[in-house]
Design an enzyme around this catalytic site. Structure first.
Site, mmCIF file in Angstrom:
data_model
loop_
_atom_site.group_PDB
_atom_site.id
_atom_site.type_symbol
_atom_site.label_atom_id
_atom_site.label_comp_id
_atom_site.label_asym_id
_atom_site.label_seq_id
_atom_site.Cartn_x
_atom_site.Cartn_y
_atom_site.Cartn_z
ATOM 1 N N ASP A 272 0.857 -1.186 0.000
ATOM 2 C CA ASP A 272 0.000 0.000 0.000
ATOM 3 C C ASP A 272 0.893 1.236 0.000
ATOM 4 O O ASP A 272 2.009 1.177 -0.529
ATOM 5 C CB ASP A 272 -0.953 -0.024 1.208
ATOM 6 C CG ASP A 272 -2.304 0.620 0.886
ATOM 7 O OD1 ASP A 272 -2.311 1.798 0.480
ATOM 8 O OD2 ASP A 272 -3.347 -0.035 1.037
ATOM 9 N N HIS A 295 2.181 1.699 -3.301
ATOM 10 C CA HIS A 295 1.163 2.584 -3.879
ATOM 11 C C HIS A 295 1.590 4.050 -3.814
ATOM 12 O O HIS A 295 0.770 4.943 -3.984
ATOM 13 C CB HIS A 295 -0.178 2.394 -3.167
ATOM 14 C CG HIS A 295 -0.813 1.064 -3.427
ATOM 15 N ND1 HIS A 295 -2.084 0.752 -3.015
ATOM 16 C CD2 HIS A 295 -0.356 -0.046 -4.069
ATOM 17 C CE1 HIS A 295 -2.378 -0.496 -3.370
ATOM 18 N NE2 HIS A 295 -1.346 -0.989 -4.010
#
Length: 464
Positions: A272, A295
């Protein structure tokens, strides 16, 4: 004749004393000059250095005579990676917490398994949590102790002036949590399946101040690796955070309602955001971060469930983002209020990043989000010296602003983003985004609207 011999002996003795006197004076002068030289050198401000090596305890633990060192083994910890050492850690904490300038030592060469625990303050000042060995979480949901929160593992509450440091490892053992049926990657086409879904944050600081977290390796958290809530004056330095790229919600560092934060010289690869900045966060400085696969570095998500969010004075500079789903991102839900302002992204190198520059004011975790008119206002955002390559599946710049609350004063300078494969360059995407490219961007940003939109009256709830 006898007199001459006596005179020679006396004179020789006198000369020896005289020679010894001058040699001593000369050595003193050298020592004095050496002291002056060292004193002058100590005035130089040196760059941050790695965390100290593991100390070999002597009668005082191998630390300063002014430091009380509390080795968790002295309180009954076994450190074999199997025995539950929770109570020993609690007793060591309580003792160190009540002692001025204490060090709680997790020694090298041992692995300590501890259950979900809250380490509570306030403590005496100067506390050091020195991790040289390994701290391990229980092995998955079935090993989690009944009655313990499944949303957090190690919590530090109401702590002022503490350093968590060392060359050791914090292992969240998140693999079995990631495989819960409710996780997004377990269902068909990314859908979720029914069942309990709470997963613990590995390390959480709550309502704490004047913190240093330095030098540690942390891996495989079930959810966020570090989370800071309602904290102030935090230095995070020289961390190595690692989890698989497919591990869900394993943000490296998340801050919420936290001010005056410095995140420096760290490496993050996970499933993430490397760093995520939540509502109520101000004065955050991020430098020299190597991020990815991940991410990216994100502000948000903000405004969920029509909430108000205020974020300002954020700087990200001198960093690398590689092989990531996003680069530098601002993401908000429809229906929120508040603002994101005074943000600078500077000197960032992108290596095969899918959305190097992205503003997404239509963030949604499902396909059922309805259109709403209110939104978090995004203004005064500077992108400068952002260069590298992008994944050709998405445009290099994606500025999707709210229909009703446009983004304003977006400034871009020295932005050069080329496709990682092939020669075809994708055009940037803009929607209701106002700003000014100070230099020609690559690719050209012709879709950015010039000037300022017609002024919209702000409701009291929208102001920050």
């Amino acid at each position: 004749m006898e007199f001459s011999r006596v005179f020679v002996v006396v004179a020789s003795i006198f000369l020896c004393f005289l020679l010894a006197f001058f040699c001593t004076r000369f050595q003193d002068r050298e020592d004095y000059e050496g002291d002056v030289h060292l004193h002058t050198f100590s005035r130089i401000s040196l760059p941050p250095s790695p965390a100290p090596e593991a100390a070999t305890p002597s009668y005082n633990g191998g630390y300063s005579a002014y430091t009380a060192v509390f080795d968790v083994r002295s309180f009954g910890a076994v450190g074999d990676g199997v025995t539950d050492d929770t109570q020993a850690f609690k007793m060591a904490w309580e003792t160190a917490c009540e002692t001025e300038s204490a060090t709680l030592l997790v020694p090298h060469g041992h692995s300590f398994m501890i259950q979900s625990t809250i380490f509570t303050g306030p403590c005496k000042t100067g506390l050091i949590f020195q991790i040289e060995g390994t701290i391990m979480a229980p092995d998955g949901p079935r090993s989690w102790q009944r009655g313990n929160s499944r949303r957090q593992w190690l919590v530090f509450y109401r702590i002022n002036e503490m350093s968590m440091q060392g060359s050791g490892v914090i292992d969240g053992r998140g693999e079995k949590w990631w495989d819960l049926p409710c996780k997004p990657h377990k269902g068909i086409n990314g859908t979720t399946l029914p069942g309990p879904c709470d997963s613990p944050v590995a390390i959480r600081f709550f309502t704490s101040s004047n913190l240093i977290v330095q030098g540690l390796k942390i891996k495989n958290s079930p959810q966020f690796h570090f989370r800071f809530d309602n904290c102030w004056n935090v230095l995070i330095d020289l961390l190595n955070i690692k989890a698989p790229s497919e591990s869900p919600n394993t943000d490296g560092i998340h801050i919420e309602n936290t001010n005056d934060v410095k995140i420096y010289n760290s490496v993050v690869s996970n499933g993430d955001d490397c760093v995520s900045i939540g509502a109520g966060s101000h004065n955050v400085d991020i430098r020299n971060i190597t991020c990815g696969p991940s991410h990216g570095i994100s502000i948000g998500s903000l405004g969920i469930r029509n909430s108000r969010a205020c974020v300002s004075n954020i700087t990200v500079t001198d960093s690398i983002i590689k092989h990531s789903a996003n680069g530098v991102r601002i993401k908000t839900w429809q229906g929120g209020s508040g603002s994101v302002s005074k943000v600078t992204f500077n000197k960032i190198h992108m290596d095969t990043v899918r959305n190097p520059i992205i503003i997404d004011q239509y963030y949604c975790m499902t396909k059922g989000c309805i259109n709403q008119t209110s939104a978090v206002l995004i203004s005064d955002i500077l992108y400068t010296n952002i260069k590298g390559t992008y994944d050709i599946r998405s445009p290099p710049m994606h500025l999707a602003c709210s229909d009703s609350v446009p983004c304003t004063n977006l400034t871009l300078s020295e932005v050069e983003l080329l496709p990682s494969k092939g020669q075809i360059m994708m055009s940037p995407f803009c929607w209701n985004a106002y700003g000014n490219p100070q230099t020609l961007t690559i690719p050209p940003l012709f879709c950015l609207l010039e000037g300022n939109p017609q002024a919209l009256p702000l409701k009291e709830a929208d102001k920050c």
